[in-house]
Design an enzyme around this catalytic site. Structure first.
Site, PDB file in Angstrom:
ATOM      1  N   ASP A   1       0.703  -1.109  -0.047  1.00  0.00           N
ATOM      2  CA  ASP A   1       0.072   0.099   0.073  1.00  0.00           C
ATOM      3  C   ASP A   1       0.873   1.321   0.071  1.00  0.00           C
ATOM      4  O   ASP A   1       1.960   1.332   0.189  1.00  0.00           O
ATOM      5  CB  ASP A   1      -0.958  -0.018   1.205  1.00  0.00           C
ATOM      6  CG  ASP A   1      -1.979  -1.048   1.274  1.00  0.00           C
ATOM      7  OD1 ASP A   1      -1.914  -2.032   0.445  1.00  0.00           O
ATOM      8  OD2 ASP A   1      -3.026  -0.702   1.922  1.00  0.00           O
ATOM      9  N   ASP A   2       0.224   2.572  -0.225  1.00  0.00           N
ATOM     10  CA  ASP A   2       0.753   3.810  -0.114  1.00  0.00           C
ATOM     11  C   ASP A   2       1.945   4.220  -1.037  1.00  0.00           C
ATOM     12  O   ASP A   2       2.216   5.379  -1.109  1.00  0.00           O
ATOM     13  CB  ASP A   2       1.227   4.030   1.393  1.00  0.00           C
ATOM     14  CG  ASP A   2       0.149   3.680   2.300  1.00  0.00           C
ATOM     15  OD1 ASP A   2      -1.241   3.596   1.964  1.00  0.00           O
ATOM     16  OD2 ASP A   2       0.386   3.993   3.633  1.00  0.00           O
TER      17      ASP A   2
ATOM     18  N   HIS B   1      -5.878   2.677  -4.002  1.00  0.00           N
ATOM     19  CA  HIS B   1      -5.838   2.871  -2.477  1.00  0.00           C
ATOM     20  C   HIS B   1      -6.472   4.289  -2.120  1.00  0.00           C
ATOM     21  O   HIS B   1      -6.036   4.807  -1.237  1.00  0.00           O
ATOM     22  CB  HIS B   1      -4.506   2.830  -1.888  1.00  0.00           C
ATOM     23  CG  HIS B   1      -4.382   2.715  -0.469  1.00  0.00           C
ATOM     24  ND1 HIS B   1      -5.429   1.966   0.425  1.00  0.00           N
ATOM     25  CD2 HIS B   1      -3.442   3.170   0.523  1.00  0.00           C
ATOM     26  CE1 HIS B   1      -5.031   2.039   1.514  1.00  0.00           C
ATOM     27  NE2 HIS B   1      -3.979   2.600   1.705  1.00  0.00           N
TER      28      HIS B   1
ATOM     29  N   HIS C   1      -5.937   8.895   0.228  1.00  0.00           N
ATOM     30  CA  HIS C   1      -5.690   8.359   1.907  1.00  0.00           C
ATOM     31  C   HIS C   1      -6.777   9.072   2.833  1.00  0.00           C
ATOM     32  O   HIS C   1      -6.186   9.213   3.986  1.00  0.00           O
ATOM     33  CB  HIS C   1      -4.183   8.268   2.109  1.00  0.00           C
ATOM     34  CG  HIS C   1      -4.130   6.942   2.958  1.00  0.00           C
ATOM     35  ND1 HIS C   1      -4.091   6.781   4.324  1.00  0.00           N
ATOM     36  CD2 HIS C   1      -3.615   5.834   2.652  1.00  0.00           C
ATOM     37  CE1 HIS C   1      -3.924   5.610   4.828  1.00  0.00           C
ATOM     38  NE2 HIS C   1      -3.314   5.125   3.855  1.00  0.00           N
TER      39      HIS C   1
ATOM     40  N   TYR D   1      -7.139   2.572   5.932  1.00  0.00           N
ATOM     41  CA  TYR D   1      -7.203   2.200   7.570  1.00  0.00           C
ATOM     42  C   TYR D   1      -8.400   1.083   7.396  1.00  0.00           C
ATOM     43  O   TYR D   1      -8.784   0.692   8.501  1.00  0.00           O
ATOM     44  CB  TYR D   1      -7.744   3.543   8.308  1.00  0.00           C
ATOM     45  CG  TYR D   1      -6.994   4.541   8.064  1.00  0.00           C
ATOM     46  CD1 TYR D   1      -5.948   4.841   8.487  1.00  0.00           C
ATOM     47  CD2 TYR D   1      -7.721   5.841   7.537  1.00  0.00           C
ATOM     48  CE1 TYR D   1      -4.913   6.155   7.999  1.00  0.00           C
ATOM     49  CE2 TYR D   1      -7.089   6.959   7.009  1.00  0.00           C
ATOM     50  CZ  TYR D   1      -5.950   7.278   7.500  1.00  0.00           C
ATOM     51  OH  TYR D   1      -5.291   8.282   7.224  1.00  0.00           O
TER      52      TYR D   1
ATOM     53  N   HIS E   1       3.752  -2.171   3.314  1.00  0.00           N
ATOM     54  CA  HIS E   1       3.839  -0.767   2.591  1.00  0.00           C
ATOM     55  C   HIS E   1       5.043  -0.946   1.962  1.00  0.00           C
ATOM     56  O   HIS E   1       6.137  -1.001   2.640  1.00  0.00           O
ATOM     57  CB  HIS E   1       3.633   0.218   3.698  1.00  0.00           C
ATOM     58  CG  HIS E   1       2.271   0.115   4.370  1.00  0.00           C
ATOM     59  ND1 HIS E   1       2.177  -0.836   5.393  1.00  0.00           N
ATOM     60  CD2 HIS E   1       1.212   0.907   4.271  1.00  0.00           C
ATOM     61  CE1 HIS E   1       0.832  -0.360   5.896  1.00  0.00           C
ATOM     62  NE2 HIS E   1       0.229   0.413   5.079  1.00  0.00           N
TER      63      HIS E   1
HETATM   64 ZN    ZN Z   1      -2.672   3.234   3.269  1.00  0.00          ZN
END
Ligand code: ZN
Length: 331
Positions: free
Chosen positions: A140-141, A191, A195, A232, A282
């Site tokens: 992710d991210d 995603h 965020h 989250y 991540h």
């Molecule tokens: Zn995230």
């Protein structure tokens, strides 16, 4: 009789002051007896009544305590039955992929609203065991200009395909990394744009977070995201109604955002992974990227094959449905 009376009188006179009150009291009782002979009986009856009443009260109190104790026991039994029923409820939904119980917790940099859980319905969504031991690594991210290319190198060397849940605003900054991810056979999904906690914004804003990524990915890769991982793991009814995609959560969370240590991340992933698990990591942390090679080696040695999320759903015969969330494909 008479002698005795006389003798008493003498004695009384000798100690007049001391004995006088006793005489007076006796005389009074005597007079009362003479005047109201029934008074003695009345007093005895009253005394007996009081004693009897006292005994009854004591007995009643004991009985009352016993009864209330039994009631408490019954209540406790009812509570334990209720608890059992609560435990049984998830079993009745046994057709679901792994729910939140085995580690599907919100991402670390998060608040704890909206505990993730897989929700799907219908027999079509029962994960089927095809005899393969499979796991999906997800990142992710990203993409991150400083770390993602190193991860892609490791994945290429190990010949492992993973799923990237990218942020729209990160993809805009590093379109070449998105192109490389796609070119090397990885699955690139959404995603969201920025965020945000989707459970705290409006339906229109949720849609904007999803379509924003579509626009970015369309520009870079020529296609949009099929899946969304809510930041989250935060989901509520508004999210379900407006997300417009299947939502992918996770069941193995090494908390790599917290443990910035490759050995710890490796241990956490390897020790928690099970057949059909979705592993959350991540690609923005050096320590995570450092851990991935060993994680792949360990899991491979344990018999795991690495699939992307869509591949794993297909392998297990699960049809991903819009507005539903999936945390694993445990058979
Ligand atoms: Zn995230």
């Amino acid at each position: 009789m008479r002698d005795k009376v006389v003798k008493d009188d003498v004695l009384d006179e000798g100690a007049e002051q001391l004995v006088e009150p006793k005489i007076r009291l006796t005389e009074r009782i005597h007079r009362l007896n003479v005047r109201w002979p029934w008074l003695k009986i009345l007093m005895v009856v009253m005394l007996m009544t009081m004693v009897a009443t006292g005994i009854v009260m004591i007995l009643q109190r004991d009985v009352g305590q016993t009864v209330s104790e039994e009631t408490e026991v019954n209540e406790q039994e009812e509570q334990s039955v209720e608890t059992e029923n609560e435990v049984v409820v998830p079993d009745e939904k046994g057709t679901e992929p792994e729910e939140d119980e085995s580690g599907a917790t919100p991402e670390g940099d998060s608040e704890t609203s909206g505990v993730p859980g897989a929700e799907n319905s219908g027999a079509v969504n029962v994960p089927q065991n095809t005899g393969r031991k499979i796991v999906a690594l997800t990142f992710d991210d990203g993409p991150s200009a400083s770390t993602t290319s190193a991860l892609l190198d490791v994945l290429a060397a190990k010949q492992v395909k993973v799923t990237f849940f990218v942020l729209g605003n990160m993809a805009q900054r590093s379109p070449a990394l998105i192109q490389r991810e796609v070119a090397e056979g990885h699955e690139v999904e959404s995603h969201t744009m920025s965020h945000q906690n989707l459970a705290k914004i409006s339906g229109a804003a949720i849609q904007g977070e999803v379509t924003g990524v579509d626009t970015v990915l369309q520009e870079i890769t020529g296609s949009t995201a099929k899946l969304v991982r809510p930041p989250y793991g935060s989901i509520n009814d508004t999210v379900r109604a407006n997300i417009g995609r299947p939502m992918i959560l996770w069941t193995v969370d090494p908390e790599d955002w917290k443990y910035r240590d490759a050995a710890t991340v490796r241990t956490n992933v390897v020790s928690k992974t099970f057949d059909g698990a979705i592993v959350l990591m991540h690609d923005i942390y050096n320590t995570t990227v450092e851990a991935v090679g060993a994680i792949i080696d360990d899991l491979r040695a344990a018999g795991y094959e690495f699939l992307t999320v869509s591949e794993m759903a297909a392998e297990r015969g699960v049809v991903l449905q819009s507005g539903y969330s999936y945390g694993s494909f445990r058979p």
